[in-house]
Design an enzyme around this catalytic site. Structure first.
Site, PDB file in Angstrom:
ATOM      1  N   CYS A  92      15.217  -3.314  40.445  1.00 21.35           N
ATOM      2  CA  CYS A  92      14.054  -2.711  41.573  1.00 21.35           C
ATOM      3  C   CYS A  92      13.690  -3.439  42.394  1.00 21.35           C
ATOM      4  CB  CYS A  92      13.179  -2.066  40.646  1.00 21.35           C
ATOM      5  SG  CYS A  92      11.509  -1.845  41.365  1.00 21.35           S
ATOM      6  N   GLU A  93      13.742  -3.153  43.663  1.00 30.43           N
ATOM      7  CA  GLU A  93      13.298  -3.905  44.668  1.00 30.43           C
ATOM      8  C   GLU A  93      11.615  -4.300  44.757  1.00 30.43           C
ATOM      9  OE1 GLU A  93      12.539  -0.919  48.578  1.00 30.43           O
ATOM     10  OE2 GLU A  93      14.589  -1.936  48.301  1.00 30.43           O
ATOM     11  N   HIS A  94      11.074  -3.432  43.953  1.00 33.59           N
ATOM     12  CA  HIS A  94       9.605  -3.450  44.038  1.00 33.59           C
ATOM     13  C   HIS A  94       9.015  -4.695  42.792  1.00 33.59           C
ATOM     14  CE1 HIS A  94       9.758   0.804  45.500  1.00 33.59           C
ATOM     15  NE2 HIS A  94       9.788  -0.092  46.490  1.00 33.59           N
ATOM     16  N   HIS A  95       9.853  -4.746  41.585  1.00 39.87           N
ATOM     17  CA  HIS A  95       9.250  -5.651  40.529  1.00 39.87           C
ATOM     18  C   HIS A  95      10.523  -6.530  40.070  1.00 39.87           C
ATOM     19  CE1 HIS A  95       6.931  -1.841  40.077  1.00 39.87           C
ATOM     20  NE2 HIS A  95       5.770  -2.883  40.025  1.00 39.87           N
ATOM     21  N   GLN A 133      16.388   3.763  43.696  1.00 33.18           N
ATOM     22  CA  GLN A 133      17.652   4.752  43.309  1.00 33.18           C
ATOM     23  C   GLN A 133      17.781   5.738  44.615  1.00 33.18           C
ATOM     24  OE1 GLN A 133      17.619   6.374  39.333  1.00 33.18           O
ATOM     25  NE2 GLN A 133      18.573   8.155  39.814  1.00 33.18           N
ATOM     26  N   HIS A 161      14.780   3.048  34.473  1.00 29.28           N
ATOM     27  CA  HIS A 161      13.989   2.001  35.299  1.00 29.28           C
ATOM     28  C   HIS A 161      13.029   1.081  34.430  1.00 29.28           C
ATOM     29  CE1 HIS A 161      14.832   3.492  39.608  1.00 29.28           C
ATOM     30  NE2 HIS A 161      15.327   4.604  38.632  1.00 29.28           N
ATOM     31  N   CYS A 163      11.036  -1.128  35.177  1.00 25.96           N
ATOM     32  CA  CYS A 163       9.918  -1.096  35.653  1.00 25.96           C
ATOM     33  C   CYS A 163       8.844   0.054  35.103  1.00 25.96           C
ATOM     34  CB  CYS A 163       9.820  -1.028  37.391  1.00 25.96           C
ATOM     35  SG  CYS A 163      10.341   0.531  38.081  1.00 25.96           S
TER      36      CYS A 163
END
Length: 202
Positions: A92-95, A133, A161, A163
């Site tokens: 995940c690019e956020h976490h 995704q 995910h 996250c």
């Protein structure tokens, strides 16, 4: 955005050195509350840097090169080609925590077909990058559409995910499903339904 993601890593001068990467891991270890100098963590920065090189190796691969070789001798075959249940791991690019799932990819040939392993490799290229995704689903479909020029492309991704499972709401086992259709798959509900039926009838 895609152009930035694709081109930045290819400028090797902009990448941190191995030592800088390892130093960054040491900072994170200290920030987490541990001691990078203790015996069990002495080699961790080196291992993490090596693991990241592998986990994010998709930045160093060009989808167009992978999809470049096609075959025209298909004995008149013009029906759906579907590769189902392609496992992948992404982040995940956020976490920066794992996304674990499988992809189903189909296309309707227009005179040329791909080697089947190329589709699995395409999934890996985009999986081994920081992702959402939704973006990964679109990138796979668009790469096939642009390179192969088929009558249509269909992509479905199902993934869990971490996250959501490991942090935040902590809902283990929930699955996210995304789709992308182009060409005949987009305009013809019958083709969409046939793709979904073939995917689901394991």
């Amino acid at each position: 955005m895609d152009a930035i993601v694709k081109n930045f890593p290819h400028n090797k001068d902009d990448r941190p050195t191995q030592k800088e990467a390892e130093d960054a891991v040491r900072v994170l270890l200290r920030w987490a509350g541990d001691d990078p100098a203790r015996e069990g963590l002495l080699d961790t920065p080196k291992r993490v840097a090596k693991a990241y090189r592998e986990l994010f190796s998709g930045y160093d691969q060009d989808p167009e090169e992978i999809l470049g070789r096609t075959f025209e001798e298909v004995s008149g075959y013009d029906d759906m080609v579907l590769v189902r249940d392609i496992p992948f791991h992404s982040h995940c690019e956020h976490h920066m925590v794992p996304i674990i799932g499988k992809a189903h990819v189909a296309y309707l040939p227009s005179g040329r077909v791909l080697g089947l392993s190329k589709i699995a490799r395409l999934v890996d290229i985009y999986g081994r990058r920081l992702q959402t995704q939704e973006a990964m689903t679109a990138q796979i479909a668009d790469a096939l559409d642009k390179t192969l020029r088929p009558e249509g492309v269909a992509v479905m991704i199902e993934a869990e995910h971490m996250c959501m499972a490991m942090r935040g709401v902590q809902k283990q086992g929930s699955t996210t499903l995304t789709t992308r259709f182009t060409g005949k798959f987009k305009i013809d509900p019958t083709e969409q339904a046939r793709f979904l039926t073939l995917v689901r009838n394991a």
